[in-house]
Design a protein around this motif. Structure first.
Motif, PDB file in Angstrom:
ATOM      1  N   LYS A   1      42.375  33.904  33.780  1.00  0.00           N
ATOM      2  CA  LYS A   1      41.135  34.481  34.317  1.00  0.00           C
ATOM      3  C   LYS A   1      41.114  35.983  34.029  1.00  0.00           C
ATOM      4  O   LYS A   1      42.167  36.634  34.078  1.00  0.00           O
TER       5      LYS A   1
ATOM      6  N   LYS B   1      40.023  41.874  46.231  1.00  0.00           N
ATOM      7  CA  LYS B   1      40.375  40.558  45.659  1.00  0.00           C
ATOM      8  C   LYS B   1      41.850  40.494  45.283  1.00  0.00           C
ATOM      9  O   LYS B   1      42.235  39.758  44.392  1.00  0.00           O
TER      10      LYS B   1
ATOM     11  N   GLN C   1      49.649  38.005  38.822  1.00  0.00           N
ATOM     12  CA  GLN C   1      48.261  38.455  38.895  1.00  0.00           C
ATOM     13  C   GLN C   1      48.090  39.398  40.076  1.00  0.00           C
ATOM     14  O   GLN C   1      48.516  39.074  41.186  1.00  0.00           O
TER      15      GLN C   1
ATOM     16  N   TYR D   1      44.892  41.116  40.692  1.00  0.00           N
ATOM     17  CA  TYR D   1      43.588  40.706  41.222  1.00  0.00           C
ATOM     18  C   TYR D   1      42.723  40.166  40.105  1.00  0.00           C
ATOM     19  O   TYR D   1      43.018  40.341  38.922  1.00  0.00           O
ATOM     20  N   GLU D   2      41.689  39.447  40.541  1.00  0.00           N
ATOM     21  CA  GLU D   2      40.742  38.873  39.573  1.00  0.00           C
ATOM     22  C   GLU D   2      39.616  39.850  39.312  1.00  0.00           C
ATOM     23  O   GLU D   2      39.242  40.620  40.189  1.00  0.00           O
TER      24      GLU D   2
ATOM     25  N   GLY E   1      41.202  39.671  34.687  1.00  0.00           N
ATOM     26  CA  GLY E   1      41.801  40.327  35.854  1.00  0.00           C
ATOM     27  C   GLY E   1      42.923  41.241  35.442  1.00  0.00           C
ATOM     28  O   GLY E   1      43.141  41.497  34.254  1.00  0.00           O
TER      29      GLY E   1
END
Ligand SMILES: Cc1cc2nc3c(=O)[nH]c(=O)nc-3n(C[C@H](O)[C@H](O)[C@H](O)COP(=O)(O)O)c2cc1C
Length: 242
Positions: free
Chosen positions: A123, A37, A138, A140-141, A125
């Motif tokens: 989110k 992801k 970011q 990854y989630e 992550g």
């Protein structure tokens, strides 16, 4: 000065699991799923408050290692404030971007990653803090806090914290200049940064706990860094105290 001793020290003081330890395959599988992801989204952070806040002496007096957290989100501005206090840019001096914490030779070998479990508008992550433009990238989630707690010798409060700061050292940033002696400076730099973050947390009535007991390469694998170049050296769990 030779660089060998520093790297040898860093490697030989790592906690490592036994080769066939329980759960190794499951852990590996979970890490690989997260990497599927992978994202690369930049997220600007709210501007930090550089003038007000809790009095310094009060923060020094009130800071305690907190290991019990409420299941309650932290605001994005609190995370922003803590990251800025930890290692934010405060002044441009020629080619150098000087920061809140001192750093040997102004070489800034410490990077900060944030494992988010419960931060408003973010989110869950893994994020990488970019001090120069005060933003997060970011990676990854997905909530990795349980994997972190597991890698930190089952210190479960890491899975209950709203977020965990993960401090890595990019050794070469300091060792090109100072050789093996640079390793001393790297660990000292990390201490300054973590203390700044802990004081900022208590100033926002949040609790924090520093953690140095972990299986280094398991956290490095979660971050996706090459341990020969960059390795996790310290963690800071942050959340609302219970
Ligand atoms: C380098 C370092 C490593 C630490 N590692 C851990 C750790 O792995 N787990 C933990 O619960 N506390 C850890 N602590 C927190 C100490 O236990 C704590 O600072 C100490 O008991 C004093 O309490 P205080 O922080 O409330 O003043 C660490 C602290 C430092 C400075």
């Amino acid at each position: 000065m030779k660089q060998v001793i520093g790297y040898q020290f860093q490697t030989e003081t790592k906690y490592q699991r036994e080769p066939y330890s329980a759960g190794a395959i499951e852990r590996q599988g979970k890490r690989e799923k997260l990497r599927e992801k992978l994202t690369d989204t930049a997220i600007p952070l709210p501007p930090p408050d550089r003038e007000n806040g809790w009095p310094l002496y009060r923060a020094l007096n009130d800071r305690r290692s907190v290991r019990e957290f409420q299941n309650r989100p932290v605001t994005l501005s609190a995370l922003s404030q803590i990251l800025w206090a930890a290692s934010g840019v405060t002044q441009k001096a020629g080619d150098f971007l000087l920061r809140t914490a001192p750093s040997a030779g102004a070489l800034y070998p410490i990077d900060i990653y944030v494992s988010v479990r419960s931060v408003e508008t973010l989110k869950p992550g893994l994020y990488h803090f970019l001090p120069a433009n005060h933003s997060l990238r970011q990676r990854y989630e997905g909530d990795i806090s349980e994997l972190l707690a597991d890698a930190a010798l089952n210190q479960d409060f890491l899975a209950e914290a709203s977020f965990n700061l993960i401090f890595t050292a990019v050794f070469e940033r300091t060792t090109w200049k100072y050789g093996s002696r640079g390793f001393r400076y790297i660990y000292l730099d990390a201490g300054h940064i973590a203390q700044n973050a802990a004081l900022a947390a208590v100033s926002l009535r949040l609790g924090s706990c520093p953690v140095a007991a972990f299986f280094d390469d398991e956290i490095n694998a979660l971050l996706g860094v090459n341990p020969a170049r960059e390795s996790t050296i310290y963690l800071l769990a942050v959340g609302w105290p219970r």
